[in-house]
Design a protein around this motif. Structure first.
Motif, PDB file in Angstrom:
ATOM      1  N   ASP A  34      -6.940  -6.918 -10.899  1.00  0.00           N
ATOM      2  CA  ASP A  34      -5.582  -6.490 -10.565  1.00  0.00           C
ATOM      3  C   ASP A  34      -5.230  -7.084  -9.203  1.00  0.00           C
ATOM      4  N   ARG A  35      -4.551  -8.208  -9.229  1.00  0.00           N
ATOM      5  CA  ARG A  35      -4.324  -8.943  -7.978  1.00  0.00           C
ATOM      6  C   ARG A  35      -3.464  -8.170  -6.986  1.00  0.00           C
ATOM      7  N   ASP A  36      -2.452  -7.490  -7.478  1.00  0.00           N
ATOM      8  CA  ASP A  36      -1.604  -6.744  -6.551  1.00  0.00           C
ATOM      9  C   ASP A  36      -2.406  -5.668  -5.832  1.00  0.00           C
ATOM     10  N   ARG A  37      -3.302  -5.012  -6.551  1.00  0.00           N
ATOM     11  CA  ARG A  37      -4.121  -3.977  -5.919  1.00  0.00           C
ATOM     12  C   ARG A  37      -5.140  -4.588  -4.963  1.00  0.00           C
ATOM     13  N   LEU A  38      -5.752  -5.690  -5.372  1.00  0.00           N
ATOM     14  CA  LEU A  38      -6.815  -6.288  -4.567  1.00  0.00           C
ATOM     15  C   LEU A  38      -6.275  -7.082  -3.376  1.00  0.00           C
ATOM     16  N   LEU A  39      -5.155  -7.734  -3.546  1.00  0.00           N
ATOM     17  CA  LEU A  39      -4.676  -8.687  -2.544  1.00  0.00           C
ATOM     18  C   LEU A  39      -3.370  -8.300  -1.879  1.00  0.00           C
ATOM     19  N   GLY A  40      -2.665  -7.325  -2.433  1.00  0.00           N
ATOM     20  CA  GLY A  40      -1.365  -6.978  -1.869  1.00  0.00           C
ATOM     21  C   GLY A  40      -1.459  -6.517  -0.430  1.00  0.00           C
ATOM     22  N   PHE A  41      -0.520  -6.950   0.384  1.00  0.00           N
ATOM     23  CA  PHE A  41      -0.500  -6.512   1.779  1.00  0.00           C
ATOM     24  C   PHE A  41       0.938  -6.531   2.290  1.00  0.00           C
ATOM     25  N   ASP A  42       1.152  -5.846   3.391  1.00  0.00           N
ATOM     26  CA  ASP A  42       2.479  -5.747   3.975  1.00  0.00           C
ATOM     27  C   ASP A  42       2.689  -6.913   4.942  1.00  0.00           C
ATOM     28  N   PRO A  43       3.879  -7.501   4.966  1.00  0.00           N
ATOM     29  CA  PRO A  43       4.116  -8.627   5.881  1.00  0.00           C
ATOM     30  C   PRO A  43       3.836  -8.306   7.347  1.00  0.00           C
ATOM     31  N   VAL A  44       3.867  -7.020   7.718  1.00  0.00           N
ATOM     32  CA  VAL A  44       3.600  -6.674   9.121  1.00  0.00           C
ATOM     33  C   VAL A  44       2.179  -7.047   9.530  1.00  0.00           C
ATOM     34  N   GLU A  45       1.309  -7.273   8.561  1.00  0.00           N
ATOM     35  CA  GLU A  45      -0.101  -7.512   8.887  1.00  0.00           C
ATOM     36  C   GLU A  45      -0.381  -8.901   9.446  1.00  0.00           C
ATOM     37  N   HIS A  46       0.501  -9.844   9.265  1.00  0.00           N
ATOM     38  CA  HIS A  46       0.249 -11.209   9.756  1.00  0.00           C
ATOM     39  C   HIS A  46      -0.049 -11.205  11.253  1.00  0.00           C
ATOM     40  N   PRO A  47      -0.997 -12.071  11.711  1.00  0.00           N
ATOM     41  CA  PRO A  47      -1.840 -12.966  10.925  1.00  0.00           C
ATOM     42  C   PRO A  47      -3.003 -12.221  10.268  1.00  0.00           C
ATOM     43  N   VAL A  48      -3.224 -12.523   8.988  1.00  0.00           N
ATOM     44  CA  VAL A  48      -4.254 -11.829   8.220  1.00  0.00           C
ATOM     45  C   VAL A  48      -4.977 -12.841   7.333  1.00  0.00           C
TER      46      VAL A  48
END
Length: 342
Positions: free
Chosen positions: A48-62
């Motif tokens: 489940d890519r959204d669950r495994l890889l999803g992140f909020d744009p505020v996290e950059h740089p990540v």
């Protein structure tokens, strides 16, 4: 000022550095490079890519940390990670758990530097973002000098320029993953030597760094005038996240006020509110905040409220407010006592 990408980062830590943790760390530091938990390449491809890889744009740089040893799989997973928007793809060559040993990846790859190089060549060929390696200095009975330099040189030969080195061996025989984080002795001098002898590479040190004072010391030039390029903190950043609130000023030279825990929670509230609206339960976010008030009056009550009250059905931001108020009340009582004593 554009900060150097790897000058200060928070380590990838299984079960800890999920998206909610990273969002909290980001409100404390604008510049620290954040890492995901390790995700295996097959999971990225088939899960489940959204669950495994999803992140909020505020996290950059990540950065996305991948686990695996099959070059084609890693290349595909890296492409997927780049498409999700990650700023870096990192290969785990350091995790000592039983799971990674049975899967022929993580720290056991220190025995196979050419395979690591093949994996990195595949990743680099698949993405345009930086591809980096996080490794140990060796495993089991390996000579650390031989194993570290062999791993670094093989990957450098295929164009990798950035190496994050956990300055301990991993003992795959006889030590648990937890013991591997503490028992093998640290060899910071060897990581310094790597930078001296491979000055063209970016070398980041990791392992046993307790605070920003130690981070600053690692970033200072040694007796040869050579400085490491970066420091990665792991458990210290997780258990006492408030220290991240000083990182932008102290390590990146930012002309901005430090972020104290109260300000951090205020900045984290919109993120928490949005996730609660999406159906995320409060404990998934609150657990990463438990160390925020470390060393302050009321810290124990803060932790208790977040731990106990957040699991109640329908718990929301009022629980966070209650925990914060407990600290403010404890600090006010302390200040009153000190004023009376004066």
């Amino acid at each position: 000022m554009t900060p150097p990408a790897h000058r200060f980062s928070v380590a990838p830590m299984m079960d800890w550095t999920d998206r909610h943790c990273r969002a909290l760390h980001r409100v404390l530091s604008r510049h620290a490079l954040l890492y995901t938990e390790m995700v295996t390449a097959p999971a990225v491809i088939h899960g489940d890519r959204d669950r495994l890889l999803g992140f909020d744009p505020v996290e950059h740089p990540v950065a996305l940390q991948l686990g695996g040893s099959e070059p084609d799989q890693l290349a595909e997973a890296a492409r997927i990670g780049q498409d999700f928007g990650y700023d870096e793809i990192n290969l785990n060559v350091g995790c000592p758990s039983d799971r990674v040993q049975s899967g022929r990846f993580g720290a056991c790859l220190m025995r196979e530097p050419e395979l690591v190089a093949d994996c990195m060549a595949a990743i680099r060929g698949a993405v345009t973002v930086p591809a980096t390696v996080k490794c140990r200095i060796g495993v089991d009975d390996q000579d650390p000098v031989d194993s570290l330099f062999a791993t670094v040189d093989a990957s450098a030969a295929v164009g990798v320029t950035t190496f994050i080195v956990h300055a301990r061996k991993a003992w795959l025989k006889g030590l648990s993953p937890k013991e591997n984080r503490d028992v093998p002795p640290l060899d910071y001098a060897l990581v310094r030597r790597l930078k001296r002898e491979r000055p063209h590479l970016t070398v980041v040190i990791n392992g046993g760094v307790p605070d920003l004072d130690a981070a600053e010391a690692h970033l200072a030039p040694d007796e040869h005038g050579v400085a490491l390029d970066g420091v990665m903190l792991g458990r210290a950043a997780y258990h006492e996240p408030a220290l991240l609130g000083q990182a932008d000023r102290r390590l990146f030279g930012a002309d901005t006020p430090d972020v104290d825990p109260f300000e951090a929670i205020a900045r984290y509230r919109p993120y928490m509110a949005a996730r609660l609206e999406e159906g995320v339960h409060l404990p998934h976010m609150a657990r990463h905040m438990l160390g925020l008030m470390h060393g302050r009056p009321g810290a124990r009550t803060f932790r208790r409220i977040l731990t106990v009250e957040s699991i109640r059905p329908g718990a929301g931001l009022e629980v966070v407010d209650q925990a914060v108020e407990a600290v403010r009340e404890a600090e006010a009582k302390r200040d009153a006592r000190e004023e009376e004593a004066a």
